[in-house]
Motif scaffolding. Structure first.
Motif: not given
Length: 209
Positions: A16, A45, A47, A96, A99, A101, A128, A132-136
């Motif tokens: 997190n 990261d 975001r 920033t 999109n 991801a 990230p 929190e998000v799917t980016d990683t």
């Protein structure tokens, strides 16, 4: 751990936010550069970027500039910035995007990582938090390895367990963990016993982002 498969692209993530991920990433990059290796520290990261604040960089151009460009080639020398520390170069996130991801999973991101691997001895990427998000998840399998930062007083066991599950689902090479912000039962500071009759103490300045 890099005997059979050399590690040149390494990401640090956490379960997190506010668990010290970026602070650990920045310091690891500095220490690696101090060994004489050419290091590129990348803020992916997109975001909640912090690299430009930490090193007082211009963030008008960065990783998103590379990933959103329609040019056939980009001069990285115009975007990668010096850190003021020998052997350490910096690539801030840039503006920033709407999109993140999609950008991190793009072919252009793969091409950038390939170019960076050829140019630097080590590429360290701040990504990230997992939950929190799917980016990683979308970028981790394109990296040589991932390290999970765990905050002693904040990270929940279930959160850490879920983060590991997601990394495994993404086929990431999880090297291990960094236990961050550790405080011993006896008071402030780190205390480790190795079972050989010696005690090792490390100061804790309380800095955690």
């Amino acid at each position: 751990m890099a005997i059979d498969h050399p590690i040149k692209t390494l990401a640090l993530t956490s379960a997190n936010v506010s668990e010290g991920k970026s602070t650990v990433t920045d310091n690891l990059a500095i220490v690696w550069a101090q060994t004489g290796q050419r290091v590129l520290l990348v803020d992916a990261d997109l975001r909640r970027s912090t690299l430009h604040w930490t090193f007082s960089l211009d963030n008008r151009e960065g990783l998103t500039t590379i990933l959103t460009s329609h040019a056939h080639s980009i001069d990285l020398n115009k975007i990668i910035q010096p850190s003021g520390i020998d052997n350490l170069s910096l690539l801030p996130s840039g503006p920033t995007p709407p999109n993140p991801a999609e950008l991190l999973s793009s072919q252009r991101m793969k091409d950038f990582l390939k170019a960076a691997r050829e140019r630097y001895d080590m590429v360290i990427v701040d990504v990230p938090p997992m939950l929190e998000v799917t980016d990683t998840q979308v970028i981790s399998h394109n990296l040589d390895a991932v390290v999970l930062v765990v905050n002693q007083g904040q990270t929940q066991k279930l959160g850490a367990k879920r983060a590991v599950e997601l990394l495994k689902m993404a086929h990431a090479n999880l090297l291990g963990y960094v236990m961050n912000d550790v405080v011993s039962d006896g008071g402030a500071g780190y205390g480790y016993g190795y079972g050989y009759g010696y005690g090792y103490g490390y100061g804790n300045d309380g800095d955690d982002k």
